[in-house]
Enzyme design. Structure first.
Site, PDB file in Angstrom:
ATOM      1  N   SER A 330      38.614  40.662  48.150  1.00 54.66           N
ATOM      2  CA  SER A 330      38.331  40.085  46.849  1.00 54.66           C
ATOM      3  C   SER A 330      39.562  40.216  45.967  1.00 54.66           C
ATOM      4  O   SER A 330      40.483  40.969  46.277  1.00 54.66           O
ATOM      5  CB  SER A 330      37.137  40.772  46.178  1.00 54.66           C
ATOM      6  OG  SER A 330      37.386  42.157  46.017  1.00 54.66           O
ATOM      7  N   LYS A 331      39.569  39.496  44.864  1.00 57.34           N
ATOM      8  CA  LYS A 331      40.769  39.452  44.021  1.00 57.34           C
ATOM      9  C   LYS A 331      41.066  40.799  43.373  1.00 57.34           C
ATOM     10  O   LYS A 331      42.197  41.263  43.352  1.00 57.34           O
ATOM     11  CB  LYS A 331      40.613  38.365  42.934  1.00 57.34           C
ATOM     12  CG  LYS A 331      41.842  38.230  42.037  1.00 57.34           C
ATOM     13  CD  LYS A 331      43.074  37.859  42.846  1.00 57.34           C
ATOM     14  CE  LYS A 331      44.321  37.807  41.997  1.00 57.34           C
ATOM     15  NZ  LYS A 331      45.537  37.657  42.831  1.00 57.34           N
ATOM     16  N   VAL A 332      40.044  41.434  42.818  1.00 61.82           N
ATOM     17  CA  VAL A 332      40.243  42.703  42.120  1.00 61.82           C
ATOM     18  C   VAL A 332      39.676  43.826  42.971  1.00 61.82           C
ATOM     19  O   VAL A 332      38.506  43.789  43.361  1.00 61.82           O
ATOM     20  CB  VAL A 332      39.569  42.685  40.733  1.00 61.82           C
ATOM     21  CG1 VAL A 332      39.748  44.044  40.040  1.00 61.82           C
ATOM     22  CG2 VAL A 332      40.166  41.580  39.866  1.00 61.82           C
TER      23      VAL A 332
END
Length: 336
Positions: A330-332
């Site tokens: 995931s991005k974060v």
């Protein structure tokens, strides 16, 4: 990923046009403060950017720089001394607790705390005394590209102001055009070799080693290709045992004192049967990939990774994968 990688030059141009007085003020503060050494606080791609900045600080300013194992503070509660220290954090999101909490600790202990962060309203930006925006804009690709390039640029900009180096400052202003040229580099030869590959070693040394680390991470993230990064000085201390006929190696031979040794390593590995992809500037005989150069040799890693990112996006598709949807990521990422 590809679209954001190609936008990096414009992001860097925007960053360089902003916050000039803030960088100058920080440079003055660092010159006037009694600073003995520095510590970096980062994860993933941002940690690779921190390693590049650390090379610049140590080589140019003579300050020792340590990469902080964050668990020393977040898990072990180690009584680290913060006086006369620079604590530098690099992050895209500025959200992860194990990046934010050490910066709060160091600031409370009297360190000069600096955050190079894309999300300027983030907890990390609030935790640091000096928060400087990367200016990369919203990054939606899970695999960081433009924010990584902006991080390298911000780090070089910080060092140039700290040292008051006019040559590096001038070269930074010409960096956006160099990045645009680097994005046009033809690395199709790498795709032909790596599309069917199962593993790869990525090699660099000195100021180019963090780029090898970043490239190895992107191979794993976007192409599900088992990749390991090694210093050109370490590859003979054990990793060489893995190399057999056809084993692929990508070697980043950027300009500087490490280049000759890396070119010689490429020749030796070819003699051992490895499938070498030597990325080197146009004046290096025997190169397999043209490595773009920047207006200053210390900025070469920035344009080198720009050329790599474009290739990596195409490689993922050649391997039947979507670089914008890497598995299990995931991005974060929030860790503690």
């Amino acid at each position: 990923m590809l679209q954001e990688a190609l936008s990096a030059a414009d992001c860097v141009a925007r960053q360089l046009a902003a916050d000039g007085e803030r960088y100058a003020a920080l440079g003055r503060h660092l010159r006037e403060a009694r600073i003995h050494n520095a510590v970096t606080v980062a994860r993933g791609s941002s940690d690779h950017a921190s390693s590049y900045i650390a090379y610049l600080v140590m080589a140019r300013l003579g300050k020792l720089v340590t990469s902080l194992p964050m668990s020393l503070l977040t898990l072990y509660n180690a009584p680290l001394q913060a006086q006369d220290l620079v604590a530098l954090s690099v992050s895209q999101s500025g959200q992860s607790p194990d990046v934010v909490e050490p910066m709060r600790y160091f600031r409370a202990g009297g360190a000069t705390t600096i955050a190079l962060v894309n999300e300027i309203e983030s907890p990390l930006a609030q935790a640091a005394e000096w928060a400087l925006p990367l200016g990369a804009g919203k990054e939606t690709s899970v695999a960081a590209t433009k924010s990584f390039i902006a991080s390298l640029t911000a780090g070089a900009r910080l060092v140039a102001e700290w040292q008051q180096d006019a040559a590096l400052q001038s070269a930074l202003q010409a960096l956006p055009d160099a990045l645009r040229q680097a994005a046009q580099a033809d690395w199709s030869a790498a795709i032909e070799v790596l599309a069917p590959a199962r593993n790869i070693m990525v090699v660099g040394r000195g100021i180019g080693y963090p780029i090898a680390q970043e490239a190895a991470l992107k191979f794993k993230e976007t192409s599900a290709l088992q990749a390991e990064a090694f210093s050109g000085a370490e590859i003979k201390h054990g990793p060489m045992a893995l190399i057999d006929d056809g084993y692929p190696l990508l070697i980043f031979a950027t300009r500087g004192p490490a280049q000759a040794g890396l070119v010689a390593l490429a020749d030796e590995m070819r003699g051992r049967g490895a499938r070498v992809l030597l990325a080197a500037p146009a004046d290096v005989p025997g190169r397999d990939l043209d490595l773009p150069t920047a207006p200053h040799p210390d900025l070469d890693p920035i344009v080198a990774i720009q050329a790599f990112y474009v290739m990596a996006a195409h490689l993922a598709k050649a391997r039947g994968l979507d670089p914008d949807r890497p598995r299990h990521l995931s991005k974060v990422t929030r860790t503690s």
